[in-house]
Motif scaffolding. Structure first.
Motif, PDB file in Angstrom:
ATOM      1  N   SER A  84       0.841  -1.191   0.000  1.00 54.56           N
ATOM      2  CA  SER A  84       0.000   0.000   0.000  1.00 54.56           C
ATOM      3  C   SER A  84       0.880   1.247   0.000  1.00 54.56           C
ATOM      4  N   PRO A  85       0.377   2.340  -0.591  1.00 51.89           N
ATOM      5  CA  PRO A  85       1.169   3.576  -0.604  1.00 51.89           C
ATOM      6  C   PRO A  85       1.594   4.002   0.804  1.00 51.89           C
ATOM      7  N   ALA A  86       0.769   3.701   1.805  1.00 52.59           N
ATOM      8  CA  ALA A  86       1.106   4.119   3.168  1.00 52.59           C
ATOM      9  C   ALA A  86       2.369   3.441   3.669  1.00 52.59           C
ATOM     10  N   ASP A  87       2.661   2.217   3.151  1.00 53.24           N
ATOM     11  CA  ASP A  87       3.848   1.486   3.592  1.00 53.24           C
ATOM     12  C   ASP A  87       5.100   1.889   2.810  1.00 53.24           C
ATOM     13  N   SER A  88       4.910   2.588   1.698  1.00 42.25           N
ATOM     14  CA  SER A  88       6.034   2.864   0.815  1.00 42.25           C
ATOM     15  C   SER A  88       6.975   3.884   1.431  1.00 42.25           C
ATOM     16  N   ARG A  89       8.275   3.708   1.134  1.00 40.15           N
ATOM     17  CA  ARG A  89       9.286   4.692   1.552  1.00 40.15           C
ATOM     18  C   ARG A  89       9.542   5.684   0.426  1.00 40.15           C
ATOM     19  N   LEU A  90       8.692   5.645  -0.616  1.00 38.54           N
ATOM     20  CA  LEU A  90       8.907   6.483  -1.805  1.00 38.54           C
ATOM     21  C   LEU A  90       7.657   7.293  -2.131  1.00 38.54           C
ATOM     22  N   ARG A  91       7.874   8.437  -2.769  1.00 36.23           N
ATOM     23  CA  ARG A  91       6.782   9.167  -3.426  1.00 36.23           C
ATOM     24  C   ARG A  91       7.057   9.066  -4.925  1.00 36.23           C
ATOM     25  N   VAL A  92       6.106   8.536  -5.656  1.00 40.68           N
ATOM     26  CA  VAL A  92       6.314   8.300  -7.095  1.00 40.68           C
ATOM     27  C   VAL A  92       5.271   9.078  -7.885  1.00 40.68           C
ATOM     28  N   THR A  93       5.730   9.884  -8.838  1.00 43.02           N
ATOM     29  CA  THR A  93       4.812  10.598  -9.727  1.00 43.02           C
ATOM     30  C   THR A  93       5.264  10.390 -11.165  1.00 43.02           C
ATOM     31  N   HIS A  94       4.335  10.496 -12.079  1.00 46.26           N
ATOM     32  CA  HIS A  94       4.642  10.310 -13.502  1.00 46.26           C
ATOM     33  C   HIS A  94       4.286  11.596 -14.244  1.00 46.26           C
ATOM     34  N   VAL A 152       8.240  10.643 -17.842  1.00 45.06           N
ATOM     35  CA  VAL A 152       9.300  10.507 -16.842  1.00 45.06           C
ATOM     36  C   VAL A 152       8.675  10.113 -15.498  1.00 45.06           C
ATOM     37  N   THR A 153       9.278   9.107 -14.870  1.00 49.34           N
ATOM     38  CA  THR A 153       8.845   8.734 -13.524  1.00 49.34           C
ATOM     39  C   THR A 153       9.766   9.400 -12.508  1.00 49.34           C
ATOM     40  N   LEU A 154       9.179  10.223 -11.647  1.00 45.96           N
ATOM     41  CA  LEU A 154       9.952  10.914 -10.607  1.00 45.96           C
ATOM     42  C   LEU A 154       9.801  10.157  -9.298  1.00 45.96           C
ATOM     43  N   VAL A 155      10.939   9.771  -8.733  1.00 44.44           N
ATOM     44  CA  VAL A 155      10.956   9.041  -7.451  1.00 44.44           C
ATOM     45  C   VAL A 155      11.609   9.929  -6.395  1.00 44.44           C
ATOM     46  N   GLU A 156      10.910  10.134  -5.284  1.00 46.92           N
ATOM     47  CA  GLU A 156      11.463  10.890  -4.155  1.00 46.92           C
ATOM     48  C   GLU A 156      11.405  10.015  -2.906  1.00 46.92           C
ATOM     49  N   PHE A 157      12.273  10.309  -1.960  1.00 50.63           N
ATOM     50  CA  PHE A 157      12.347   9.501  -0.737  1.00 50.63           C
ATOM     51  C   PHE A 157      11.547  10.145   0.397  1.00 50.63           C
ATOM     52  N   VAL A 158      10.884   9.303   1.155  1.00 56.37           N
ATOM     53  CA  VAL A 158      10.150   9.782   2.330  1.00 56.37           C
ATOM     54  C   VAL A 158      11.128  10.101   3.461  1.00 56.37           C
ATOM     55  N   ASP A 159      12.178   9.285   3.587  1.00 52.53           N
ATOM     56  CA  ASP A 159      13.085   9.378   4.742  1.00 52.53           C
ATOM     57  C   ASP A 159      14.276  10.285   4.458  1.00 52.53           C
ATOM     58  N   ARG A 160      14.769  10.920   5.510  1.00 51.83           N
ATOM     59  CA  ARG A 160      15.977  11.739   5.389  1.00 51.83           C
ATOM     60  C   ARG A 160      17.234  10.871   5.398  1.00 51.83           C
ATOM     61  N   ASN A 161      17.149   9.717   6.059  1.00 53.41           N
ATOM     62  CA  ASN A 161      18.292   8.812   6.147  1.00 53.41           C
ATOM     63  C   ASN A 161      17.971   7.510   5.418  1.00 53.41           C
ATOM     64  N   ILE A 162      18.790   7.166   4.420  1.00 51.81           N
ATOM     65  CA  ILE A 162      18.592   5.909   3.683  1.00 51.81           C
ATOM     66  C   ILE A 162      19.678   4.954   4.180  1.00 51.81           C
ATOM     67  N   LEU A 163      19.433   4.369   5.342  1.00 59.52           N
ATOM     68  CA  LEU A 163      20.460   3.573   6.015  1.00 59.52           C
ATOM     69  C   LEU A 163      19.975   2.174   6.378  1.00 59.52           C
ATOM     70  N   ASP A 164      18.708   2.038   6.654  1.00 62.59           N
ATOM     71  CA  ASP A 164      18.169   0.771   7.128  1.00 62.59           C
ATOM     72  C   ASP A 164      18.121  -0.244   5.986  1.00 62.59           C
ATOM     73  N   GLU A 165      18.804  -1.369   6.181  1.00 67.87           N
ATOM     74  CA  GLU A 165      18.924  -2.341   5.084  1.00 67.87           C
ATOM     75  C   GLU A 165      17.571  -2.881   4.638  1.00 67.87           C
ATOM     76  N   ALA A 166      16.649  -3.068   5.582  1.00 67.48           N
ATOM     77  CA  ALA A 166      15.320  -3.562   5.203  1.00 67.48           C
ATOM     78  C   ALA A 166      14.604  -2.522   4.340  1.00 67.48           C
ATOM     79  N   ASN A 167      14.718  -1.245   4.724  1.00 65.53           N
ATOM     80  CA  ASN A 167      14.109  -0.176   3.927  1.00 65.53           C
ATOM     81  C   ASN A 167      14.748  -0.086   2.548  1.00 65.53           C
TER      82      ASN A 167
END
Lengths: 145, 120
Positions: free
Chosen positions: B2-12, B16-31
Motif C-alpha cells: 500500500s502507498p502508506a507502507d512505501s518509503r517512496l513518493r512516485v509521480t509520472h 518521466v517517472t519521478l521518485v522521491e524519498f520519504v526518509d531523510r536517512n537511507i540507512l536501514d537495510e530492510a528499507n
C-alpha cells in the motif's frame, strides 16, 4: 559566573543486536557526544557515515552466519582533538586487503564493496586486529579555518 | 504494497517517472531492500523507462543504498531506459565522487535540468 567546563572526554561502550532501532539509538548517542565537543558539520557527517558503515559491515558480513541476537560491541572515545571508535563482531574475521578496489573501472557497476573504502576515505586512521573482527578507526579534528 | 507502507513518493509526468524519498536517512537495510523492490517493479512495468530519482531532503546514504542504485541503473540499462539523479546534498555528492560513482550515474543539480537531459 562562568559556566563550568564540560569533561575533557567522554567514553561509551555498548553492545547492540541486529535491530535497526537499537543501532540507530546507539549511533545517535555517539553522535550526541560528538556534537557536545563541537565538531563541525562536515566532521559529523564523516563520523556518522563511517560508524554506520562499520556497524552495518559487522552484521552483514561478520555475523552473516550468526543468529540475529548475536551482539556487536561498539566503543567510542571522544575528546576535543579526536574521535576514536571500535566496532567488534563475533564472526570469524576477514582479511581487509582481499577486498577488491570498488573504484576501478571494472568494479564500478558492481553493487557491493564500498563500505570499507568509504570508512578509509573519511577517517584519519583505520586498523583491524589480526583476526579481522575488530575495526578501530580514528577521526582527527581538522584545523580551524 | 500500500502507498502508506512505501518509503517512496512516485509521480509520472510526460513519460518521466519521478521518485522521491520519504526518509531523510537511507540507512536501514530492510528499507533499502524495499526501496529497491519498489523501483524495480516500476522499471519492469515500462518499456525503456525514464526514471529521475530526487535526493531532496536526504541527509545520509549508506553504501548499501549506493549498491541498490547501481542495481537499479543496471536494470534500467538492460531495458534500454535512462536514469537520472538530482537534488543531491553536497556532502552526499562527495560520496559519489569518492566512490567514482559520479562517473557511472548521470547527476544533475535539480529536477528540471535532469528532465531536460533525457534523450528521446
Amino acid at each position: 559566573m562562568q559556566p563550568s567546563p564540560g569533561p575533557d572526554h567522554e567514553s561509551l561502550r555498548a553492545t547492540v543486536t541486529a535491530d535497526r532501532s537499537a543501532v540507530a539509538g546507539l549511533v545517535s548517542r555517539i553522535m550526541d557526544i560528538v556534537e557536545r565537543f563541537n565538531y563541525p558539520k562536515t566532521s559529523r557527517f564523516a563520523i556518522h557515515l563511517a560508524l554506520e558503515e562499520a556497524v552495518s559491515n559487522a552484521f552483514r558480513h561478520g555475523h552473516k552466519l550468526l543468529p540475529p541476537d548475536a551482539a556487536v560491541t561498539v566503543e567510542a572515545h571522544v575528546d576535543a582533538r579526536r574521535v576514536r571508535i571500535a566496532v567488534e563482531d563475533q564472526g570469524p574475521g576477514f582479511t581487509p586487503d582481499t577486498i577488491p578496489d570498488p573504484t576501478l573501472d571494472e568494479n564500478l557497476a558492481k553493487p557491493d564493496g564500498r563500505g570499507l573504502m568509504l570508512i578509509r576515505a573519511y577517517m584519519t586512521r583505520v586498523d583491524f586486529n589480526p583476526r579481522g573482527n575488530r575495526l578501530e578507526m580514528t577521526y582527527e579534528r581538522p584545523p580551524s579555518p | 504494497m500500500s502507498p502508506a507502507d512505501s518509503r517512496l513518493r512516485v509521480t509520472h509526468d510526460d513519460g518521466v517517472t519521478l521518485v522521491e524519498f520519504v526518509d531523510r536517512n537511507i540507512l536501514d537495510e530492510a528499507n533499502i531492500q524495499q526501496i529497491g523492490e519498489e523501483i524495480s517493479s516500476i522499471i519492469d512495468s515500462r518499456d525503456q523507462p525514464r526514471l529521475l530519482i530526487s535526493f531532496a531532503n536526504v541527509d545520509h546514504l549508506s553504501s548499501a543504498a549506493l549498491g541498490t542504485l547501481i542495481t537499479i541503473n543496471n536494470r534500467i540499462k538492460t531495458k534500454g531506459g535512462q536514469l537520472r539523479l538530482a537534488n543531491i546534498d553536497p556532502q552526499i555528492k562527495e560520496v559519489f565522487a569518492i566512490t567514482r560513482l559520479n562517473k557511472l550515474f548521470s547527476i544533475h543539480d535539480d529536477a528540471p535540468s535532469a528532465i531536460a537531459s533525457f534523450t528521446s
